[in-house]
Design a protein around this motif. Sequence first.
Motif: not given
Length: 426
Positions: A192-211
């Motif tokens: 259970x040693x995993x320091x990457x757990x419970x770190x709040x991630x950044x919000x990722x905006x949708x990256x869809x772009x239509x020509x």
Amino acid sequence: MGGVAVRLTKRIVDQAQAGPKPSFVWDSELRGFGLRIEPTGTKSFMLRYRTRDAGPSGPKRFFTIGRFGPLTVDQAREQAKAVLGAVSLGQDPAADLTRDRAEQTFGSVAELFLAEHVRLKRKAGTHADYESLLRLYALPTLGKRKLTDVTRGDLSRLHASLNDRPYRANRLLAVIGSLYSFAEKRDLVPEHYNPARRIEKFREDQRERYLSRDELERLGAALQLGETQGLPWQLDPKKPASKHLPKAENRITILSQPVAAAIRLLMFTGARLREILELRWEYVDLERGLLLLPDSKTGRKTIVLNSTARAILAGLPQQGPFVVSGKSLDQPRADLNKPWEAVRMHAGLSGVRLHDLRHTFASIGAGASLGLPIVGKLLGHNHPQTTARYAHLDADPLRQAAELIGGKLAEAIGGAHREGRAPAME
């Protein structure tokens, strides 16, 4: 350390219930062999023993064998017997494990993780992405640290330092989390040693772009110019011009036929970049209009070619095994970064990525009311929710329904709406 003693079997392990504190079930046949049940429900096999020179009253050692699930009861029992055999010879496996853990650095385990897990069990593109993230961002600051000395605070600060690249920051956190899960399975860190757990991630905006239609026309013109006369360089005003630059009349980028074809194929097939760059001629069936890919991001995949895509492929010379060769004919081209940058800048497509050609292909299909299941099939999506991002573009049926309802309402209220009067209420 209390606990009941019964002969451990799969049924007994399955039935063992978690409590508010860790609990134990000890095997009645193999002395010291047991099962630990965490409050979270995790079940792990363990062994308690005394070293040979400690005597019957010496301190007990505890050695974790592994989790139930990846290990069966019989496999864990055999491993416990092997550990007890080592103890009888004077060894101390628990102390050895503690020493090994103390000597492991983040960098050494990262190399092990890439070589013995990612390279063997993930696709080549995933391996390259994991390695790039670790070498660029994690190893420079964490590489020499002891693996168990890295804290959640360390990773939070590393994650925050990439706040201008939220997608990369979140991806890095996921890779490091996977690295620690690998280390736990190898007994390189405590359970259970995993320091990457419970770190709040950044919000990722949708990256869809239509020509748009106009942007597509500019893209087509840029490709045609690049193949014939060449695309003029556009120097970055933020960077001083080098005295070694060629003369102005020679500052052009010529697109080779395979490179221009690759960009057009991305546009007309909706394929992913690696699917085109790593496309072999043996996968191309022009007669039936198919690309038969033995492997892709989603496994085996068939891409249906429209007439334009078939014509593009038919017009290419078959030199070497790959449709788009690299520096040597027996290797695929690594990327399209430089030619795409020249095309993008000349066409005025600021911020447009090659992957946006795939989104554009999908958006046109959705906007033509072909149905999201059909669009998903063309793109090679395994799950409907992946295609659901284009649902808002599938607008024609809704527009027809709105027009129908509006027409009925207008017919019901007569000409009042045309004269600017509110209809009388009955």
